[in-house]
Design a protein around this motif. Sequence first.
Motif, PDB file in Angstrom:
ATOM      1  N   TRP A  40       1.864   8.356  -6.910  1.00  0.00           N
ATOM      2  CA  TRP A  40       0.931   7.285  -7.288  1.00  0.00           C
ATOM      3  C   TRP A  40       0.659   6.952  -8.783  1.00  0.00           C
ATOM      4  O   TRP A  40       1.141   7.721  -9.745  1.00  0.00           O
ATOM      5  CB  TRP A  40      -0.367   7.817  -6.592  1.00  0.00           C
ATOM      6  CG  TRP A  40      -0.936   9.034  -7.166  1.00  0.00           C
ATOM      7  CD1 TRP A  40      -1.818   9.200  -8.233  1.00  0.00           C
ATOM      8  CD2 TRP A  40      -0.542  10.294  -6.882  1.00  0.00           C
ATOM      9  NE1 TRP A  40      -2.027  10.199  -8.499  1.00  0.00           N
ATOM     10  CE2 TRP A  40      -1.569  11.205  -7.576  1.00  0.00           C
ATOM     11  CE3 TRP A  40       0.231  10.821  -5.897  1.00  0.00           C
ATOM     12  CZ2 TRP A  40      -1.272  12.651  -7.550  1.00  0.00           C
ATOM     13  CZ3 TRP A  40       0.278  12.240  -5.727  1.00  0.00           C
ATOM     14  CH2 TRP A  40      -0.572  13.126  -6.681  1.00  0.00           C
ATOM     15  N   LYS A  41       0.365   5.761  -8.952  1.00  0.00           N
ATOM     16  CA  LYS A  41       0.069   5.191 -10.316  1.00  0.00           C
ATOM     17  C   LYS A  41      -1.058   6.032 -10.916  1.00  0.00           C
ATOM     18  O   LYS A  41      -2.172   6.398 -10.356  1.00  0.00           O
ATOM     19  CB  LYS A  41      -0.190   3.815 -10.424  1.00  0.00           C
ATOM     20  CG  LYS A  41       1.040   2.958  -9.881  1.00  0.00           C
ATOM     21  CD  LYS A  41       0.673   1.484  -9.933  1.00  0.00           C
ATOM     22  CE  LYS A  41       1.949   0.763  -9.523  1.00  0.00           C
ATOM     23  NZ  LYS A  41       1.407  -0.704  -9.550  1.00  0.00           N
ATOM     24  N   ASP A  93       0.849  -1.041  -0.048  1.00  0.00           N
ATOM     25  CA  ASP A  93      -0.027  -0.036   0.156  1.00  0.00           C
ATOM     26  C   ASP A  93       0.787   1.172  -0.006  1.00  0.00           C
ATOM     27  O   ASP A  93       0.687   2.130  -0.763  1.00  0.00           O
ATOM     28  CB  ASP A  93      -0.821   0.066   1.397  1.00  0.00           C
ATOM     29  CG  ASP A  93      -2.062  -1.166   1.234  1.00  0.00           C
ATOM     30  OD1 ASP A  93      -2.480  -1.649   0.052  1.00  0.00           O
ATOM     31  OD2 ASP A  93      -2.207  -1.805   2.260  1.00  0.00           O
ATOM     32  N   TYR A  94       1.967   1.090   0.595  1.00  0.00           N
ATOM     33  CA  TYR A  94       2.950   2.417   0.895  1.00  0.00           C
ATOM     34  C   TYR A  94       4.257   1.946   0.549  1.00  0.00           C
ATOM     35  O   TYR A  94       4.637   0.707   1.357  1.00  0.00           O
ATOM     36  CB  TYR A  94       2.728   3.040   2.232  1.00  0.00           C
ATOM     37  CG  TYR A  94       1.291   3.605   2.476  1.00  0.00           C
ATOM     38  CD1 TYR A  94       0.919   4.783   1.696  1.00  0.00           C
ATOM     39  CD2 TYR A  94       0.385   2.800   3.138  1.00  0.00           C
ATOM     40  CE1 TYR A  94      -0.608   5.171   2.046  1.00  0.00           C
ATOM     41  CE2 TYR A  94      -1.035   3.306   3.579  1.00  0.00           C
ATOM     42  CZ  TYR A  94      -1.219   4.401   2.781  1.00  0.00           C
ATOM     43  OH  TYR A  94      -2.445   4.699   3.080  1.00  0.00           O
ATOM     44  N   LEU A 105       4.067  -1.370  -5.940  1.00  0.00           N
ATOM     45  CA  LEU A 105       2.939  -0.637  -5.289  1.00  0.00           C
ATOM     46  C   LEU A 105       1.664  -0.959  -5.880  1.00  0.00           C
ATOM     47  O   LEU A 105       1.424  -1.146  -6.997  1.00  0.00           O
ATOM     48  CB  LEU A 105       3.253   0.898  -5.835  1.00  0.00           C
ATOM     49  CG  LEU A 105       2.604   1.757  -4.970  1.00  0.00           C
ATOM     50  CD1 LEU A 105       2.912   2.023  -3.609  1.00  0.00           C
ATOM     51  CD2 LEU A 105       2.998   3.404  -5.655  1.00  0.00           C
ATOM     52  N   THR A 113       5.418  12.729  -3.012  1.00  0.00           N
ATOM     53  CA  THR A 113       4.421  11.585  -3.064  1.00  0.00           C
ATOM     54  C   THR A 113       4.104  11.327  -4.538  1.00  0.00           C
ATOM     55  O   THR A 113       3.557  11.980  -5.021  1.00  0.00           O
ATOM     56  CB  THR A 113       3.148  11.929  -2.328  1.00  0.00           C
ATOM     57  OG1 THR A 113       3.604  12.247  -0.963  1.00  0.00           O
ATOM     58  CG2 THR A 113       2.078  10.759  -2.224  1.00  0.00           C
ATOM     59  N   ASP A 144      -3.790   1.722  -5.949  1.00  0.00           N
ATOM     60  CA  ASP A 144      -4.065   2.912  -5.380  1.00  0.00           C
ATOM     61  C   ASP A 144      -3.184   3.065  -4.106  1.00  0.00           C
ATOM     62  O   ASP A 144      -3.183   4.013  -3.466  1.00  0.00           O
ATOM     63  CB  ASP A 144      -5.291   2.671  -4.905  1.00  0.00           C
ATOM     64  CG  ASP A 144      -5.539   1.670  -3.816  1.00  0.00           C
ATOM     65  OD1 ASP A 144      -4.462   0.684  -3.473  1.00  0.00           O
ATOM     66  OD2 ASP A 144      -6.801   1.359  -2.982  1.00  0.00           O
ATOM     67  N   GLY A 145      -1.759   2.523  -4.154  1.00  0.00           N
ATOM     68  CA  GLY A 145      -0.930   2.825  -3.198  1.00  0.00           C
ATOM     69  C   GLY A 145      -0.152   4.128  -3.575  1.00  0.00           C
ATOM     70  O   GLY A 145      -0.353   4.879  -4.569  1.00  0.00           O
ATOM     71  N   LYS A 146       0.646   4.616  -2.396  1.00  0.00           N
ATOM     72  CA  LYS A 146       1.581   5.842  -2.528  1.00  0.00           C
ATOM     73  C   LYS A 146       3.193   5.243  -2.254  1.00  0.00           C
ATOM     74  O   LYS A 146       3.420   4.727  -1.367  1.00  0.00           O
ATOM     75  CB  LYS A 146       1.055   6.698  -1.613  1.00  0.00           C
ATOM     76  CG  LYS A 146      -0.266   7.059  -1.556  1.00  0.00           C
ATOM     77  CD  LYS A 146      -0.643   8.104  -2.494  1.00  0.00           C
ATOM     78  CE  LYS A 146      -2.092   8.493  -2.558  1.00  0.00           C
ATOM     79  NZ  LYS A 146      -2.694   9.634  -2.939  1.00  0.00           N
ATOM     80  N   TYR A 147       4.022   6.224  -2.941  1.00  0.00           N
ATOM     81  CA  TYR A 147       5.364   6.001  -2.747  1.00  0.00           C
ATOM     82  C   TYR A 147       5.760   7.495  -2.217  1.00  0.00           C
ATOM     83  O   TYR A 147       5.380   8.456  -2.786  1.00  0.00           O
ATOM     84  CB  TYR A 147       5.964   5.882  -4.254  1.00  0.00           C
ATOM     85  CG  TYR A 147       7.614   5.915  -4.429  1.00  0.00           C
ATOM     86  CD1 TYR A 147       7.858   4.645  -3.854  1.00  0.00           C
ATOM     87  CD2 TYR A 147       8.119   6.938  -4.728  1.00  0.00           C
ATOM     88  CE1 TYR A 147       9.556   4.808  -4.003  1.00  0.00           C
ATOM     89  CE2 TYR A 147       9.421   7.058  -5.017  1.00  0.00           C
ATOM     90  CZ  TYR A 147      10.314   5.852  -4.557  1.00  0.00           C
ATOM     91  OH  TYR A 147      11.369   6.082  -4.606  1.00  0.00           O
ATOM     92  N   VAL A 204       3.005   7.832 -13.660  1.00  0.00           N
ATOM     93  CA  VAL A 204       2.534   8.183 -12.242  1.00  0.00           C
ATOM     94  C   VAL A 204       2.180   9.745 -12.343  1.00  0.00           C
ATOM     95  O   VAL A 204       2.687  10.303 -13.285  1.00  0.00           O
ATOM     96  CB  VAL A 204       3.820   7.847 -11.398  1.00  0.00           C
ATOM     97  CG1 VAL A 204       4.127   6.385 -11.378  1.00  0.00           C
ATOM     98  CG2 VAL A 204       5.084   8.834 -11.857  1.00  0.00           C
TER      99      VAL A 204
END
Length: 151
Positions: A146-147, A57-58, A91, A144, A94-97, A124
């Motif tokens: 996200w896809k 998720d993260y 990821l 931050t 709906d995950g975040k990096y 992204v």
Amino acid sequence: MITMIDIDRMVVDAAKIHLRGICGDAMDREEGDNYKIIVEDCVPHLKKFAAEGQKFDYVINDLTAIPISLEPTGSFWDFLRLILSLSIDVLEEDGKYFTQGNSSNMRDALQMYEDQLNKLEVKVSFSKETVCVPSYHELWVFYTLWKSAQS
């Protein structure tokens, strides 16, 4: 479940001390019901997670700041792109990096990083925030990612 991977034993041991206030004695062991600490290079683990289809998720990257250079070339940039690509691979949709950028004064380096984001195999989107980091004595940019929805 939280998995922490750090190559440096001293960092892990320092985290055990400095995070005691929020983690209690949970980090006295390196594996528990809802966490695992791995003291190794993260690259083989990220590759293994990707090959097995494991998703997170993260992903929090605290490896390195964006390199300072005239062009986004060389071993530091290659390493940054490798970690970025592997992290996005593992990821969730709906995950975040989360990752640090560099000093807000390093506009060219930050722009080179953002250009690299546009070249990823997986599209992204990103946001960035500039905050004061007292120990750095300057303003620092954090990202931050996200896809993006695929077209």
